[in-house]
Structures are given as C-alpha cells and as structure tokens.
Write a protein that holds these residues in place. Structure first.
Motif, short mmCIF file in Angstrom:
data_model
loop_
_atom_site.label_atom_id
_atom_site.label_comp_id
_atom_site.label_asym_id
_atom_site.label_seq_id
_atom_site.Cartn_x
_atom_site.Cartn_y
_atom_site.Cartn_z
N LEU A 170 66.69 23.11 19.67
CA LEU A 170 65.39 23.09 20.34
C LEU A 170 64.30 23.58 19.41
CD1 LEU A 170 66.38 24.81 23.73
CD2 LEU A 170 66.37 22.36 23.23
N SER A 171 63.09 23.10 19.64
CA SER A 171 61.94 23.64 18.91
C SER A 171 61.64 25.05 19.43
CB SER A 171 60.71 22.76 19.11
OG SER A 171 60.25 22.85 20.45
N GLY A 172 60.79 25.78 18.71
CA GLY A 172 60.42 27.11 19.16
C GLY A 172 59.76 27.09 20.52
N GLY A 173 58.88 26.12 20.73
CA GLY A 173 58.21 26.01 22.02
C GLY A 173 59.18 25.71 23.15
N GLU A 174 60.17 24.86 22.87
CA GLU A 174 61.18 24.55 23.88
C GLU A 174 62.03 25.77 24.18
OE1 GLU A 174 61.82 19.76 22.98
OE2 GLU A 174 63.02 21.25 21.91
N GLN A 175 62.40 26.51 23.15
CA GLN A 175 63.20 27.72 23.38
C GLN A 175 62.45 28.74 24.24
OE1 GLN A 175 65.66 29.42 20.16
NE2 GLN A 175 64.88 27.79 18.85
N GLN A 176 61.17 28.90 23.96
CA GLN A 176 60.41 29.87 24.74
C GLN A 176 60.23 29.41 26.18
OE1 GLN A 176 60.11 32.86 25.02
NE2 GLN A 176 58.39 33.57 23.76
N GLU B 261 51.02 24.51 16.86
CA GLU B 261 51.05 23.32 17.72
C GLU B 261 51.94 23.50 18.94
OE1 GLU B 261 53.96 22.41 14.27
OE2 GLU B 261 52.04 23.42 14.57
N MET B 262 52.79 24.54 18.94
CA MET B 262 53.69 24.76 20.07
C MET B 262 53.14 25.77 21.07
SD MET B 262 57.32 24.97 18.06
CE MET B 262 57.87 23.61 17.02
N VAL B 263 52.06 26.45 20.71
CA VAL B 263 51.51 27.51 21.56
C VAL B 263 51.05 26.95 22.90
CG1 VAL B 263 49.58 29.13 21.81
CG2 VAL B 263 50.86 29.01 19.65
N GLY B 264 50.38 25.81 22.87
CA GLY B 264 49.79 25.24 24.08
C GLY B 264 50.81 24.94 25.16
N GLU B 265 52.00 24.44 24.77
CA GLU B 265 52.99 24.07 25.79
C GLU B 265 53.55 25.30 26.50
OE1 GLU B 265 56.92 23.41 22.95
OE2 GLU B 265 55.43 21.81 23.11
N VAL B 266 53.64 26.41 25.80
CA VAL B 266 54.11 27.65 26.43
C VAL B 266 53.03 28.24 27.33
CG1 VAL B 266 54.87 30.02 26.00
CG2 VAL B 266 55.78 28.15 24.62
N LEU B 267 51.79 28.25 26.84
CA LEU B 267 50.69 28.77 27.65
C LEU B 267 50.50 27.95 28.92
CD1 LEU B 267 47.98 29.70 24.99
CD2 LEU B 267 49.71 31.17 26.06
N ALA B 268 50.79 26.66 28.86
CA ALA B 268 50.66 25.80 30.04
C ALA B 268 51.64 26.23 31.14
CB ALA B 268 50.90 24.34 29.67
N VAL B 269 52.86 26.61 30.75
CA VAL B 269 53.84 27.07 31.73
C VAL B 269 53.37 28.36 32.38
CG1 VAL B 269 56.22 27.84 32.08
CG2 VAL B 269 55.74 25.95 30.51
N ILE B 270 52.86 29.29 31.56
CA ILE B 270 52.37 30.57 32.10
C ILE B 270 51.17 30.33 33.00
CG2 ILE B 270 51.47 32.85 31.52
CD1 ILE B 270 52.95 32.61 28.83
N ARG B 271 50.30 29.43 32.59
CA ARG B 271 49.11 29.11 33.39
C ARG B 271 49.52 28.61 34.78
NH1 ARG B 271 47.20 25.92 30.02
NH2 ARG B 271 45.73 27.29 28.93
N ASP B 272 50.55 27.77 34.85
CA ASP B 272 51.03 27.27 36.13
C ASP B 272 51.54 28.42 37.02
OD1 ASP B 272 50.40 24.69 35.48
OD2 ASP B 272 52.45 24.11 34.92
N LEU B 273 52.26 29.36 36.43
CA LEU B 273 52.77 30.49 37.19
C LEU B 273 51.63 31.32 37.77
CD1 LEU B 273 55.67 31.82 34.92
CD2 LEU B 273 55.88 30.64 37.11
N VAL B 274 50.63 31.55 36.94
CA VAL B 274 49.47 32.33 37.37
C VAL B 274 48.76 31.62 38.51
CG1 VAL B 274 47.19 33.09 36.64
CG2 VAL B 274 49.16 33.50 35.16
#
Length: 250
Positions: A146-152, A179-192
């Motif tokens: 997995l990429s780093g973003g996928e792992q996180q 380039e992987m930061v946005g996909e992780v922040l998107a998941v957190i944004r949804d939770l919030v």
C-alpha cells in the motif's frame, strides 16, 4: 467528553507540563498546534492512557484516569484505561499496521479479540468502512503493498472499527508525501462533519483553520493561547503564537 485537570508530566529532570487544563465537548473538534516537541503528542497519549503523568486527572466520558494509580499495579486504574481505550480511537504519525497481516486482518483484529465480535460480523463491518474510503479492493493486500496514504487510511478505519466515541490524531499526515496528504485529510474531514468528537495535533494550518472549533497553541509544554480558528490565525494575541505562525507560513 474529554476533560484534563491540573496535568503534570515529567521526563527525568525535564518538567514538560505544569498544570494543563483542557476540555473537549462532545461532537467538537479541538486542534493542537505548535512547534515539534512542544507537548501536543504527549497530551494525546495521556488522554489514551499511553503515558503516565505525575499529577492530575484525565476524564473521558465520566471515566477517570488519575496520576494516583500510575507507577504500580492498580486494578481500578488499569480497568479505567481499558474502558477509555474502548471509547477513544487513536491514529499515530506512523501507521503501526501489523506487517504480517492483510488489510482485513488488521482491521478485524481488535473487534474480534477485544469486543468479542464474530469474525463474519467484523469482516462485514470492515468492508463497509473500507468502501467509504474506496479501499475495499485492497482487503487482501499487505501493508507493504500500500502507499503511505492508503496505509494511514487503513489505520483510521482500524480505529473506527472499534466504534469509538472520540478520535485522537497525532500528526496523521507528517509521514506522508505531499500528494498523499489530501486523501487522509479528506477521511478526517468526513468524520468531523459527521460529528465525531476529535482532537488533532497537526502542522496542517489550513486544515486546522477549516475543521477546528477550538485551537490550542503549545510551546515548551505550555498552553500559550487558545481560541477560535479566526482568533488564533487572524488575530493571535501572543508574540510566540505570531512567531510560530509566521515560520509555518514561510
């Protein structure tokens, strides 16, 4: 939901915290900012019972962890830590996935062993969560594929599989390529957006300003300033806050 009172934390001769007080209301988002080593991560680890402290209390949804129980075996203290960890999920800087287990095995490990869910039920729940982040096709992949973003993102889902009432994020994007930061922040944004009680330590100032209800600025173990995102980012009162923000922007 989360209350910290008179928290003192010491490492050897170094006194990090000298009476920290914090409150996080249910459904609210608190963002911790400040230089590396200022105490942000330690606060999160104290909330989740991963760090002992010399004085004070941490209370999560009425369950109290007190400094009085640390340092020696105390049955009530240990039981309260277990209860807190069932209520609070935590995502670290490093992904901390089990390298010898597949994505699905990583996610169902705790629900089956800690919550006692049947494997079939745990797998069903994990698949629903993975579909939310478009990673259902990775269920049989190992972390090194997995990429780093996928792992996180998998690490976040692993925490959510325990159905926590609050989430703690310790610099969740610091180990990622830009380039992987946005996909992780998107998941957190949804939770919030869904109303998850959340405490985030981060250097992503734009994201902090977007999602936070309250921002707390740490420096050398002190809470030097707290306020709304607009107050902290547009009208900081402390010179140390202004200096930190100017360096981040540079």
């Amino acid at each position: 939901m989360i209350s910290i009172r008179d928290l003192y934390k010491q490492y050897g001769e170094h006194q990090l915290f000298k009476g920290i007080n914090l409150d996080v209301s249910r459904g609210k988002v608190m963002v911790l900012i400040g230089p590396s080593g200022s105490g942000k991560s330690t606060v999160l680890r104290c909330i989740n019972g991963l760090e002992n402290f010399e004085r004070g209390t941490v209370t999560v949804d009425g369950i109290e962890i007190s400094a009085a129980g640390a340092g020696s075996y105390d049955r009530a203290y240990e039981e309260n830590i277990r209860k807190v960890r069932r209520k609070v999920g935590m995502v670290f800087q490093q992904f901390n996935l089990f390298p010898h287990k597949t994505v699905i095995e990583n996610i169902i490990e705790a629900p089956t062993h800690v919550l006692g869910l049947q494997r079939e039920s745990a797998v069903e729940g994990a698949l629903l969560l993975l579909k939310r982040i478009n990673l259902a096709h990775k269920i049989d992949s190992y972390p090194d594929r997995l990429s780093g973003g996928e792992q996180q993102r998998v690490a976040i889902i692993r925490a959510l599989a325990m159905k926590p009432e609050a989430m703690l994020f310790d610099e969740p994007t610091s180990s990622l390529d830009p380039e992987m930061v946005g996909e992780v922040l998107a998941v957190i944004r949804d939770l919030v957006t869904e109303g998850m009680t959340t405490v985030i330590a981060t250097h992503e100032m734009g994201f902090a300003r977007e999602v936070a209800d309250r921002v707390v600025v740490f420096d050398q173990g002190e809470m030097i300033e707290t306020g709304t995102p607009d107050e902290i980012f547009s009208r900081p009162q402390k010179e140390r806050t202004r200096t930190f923000l100017s360096r981040i922007r540079e």
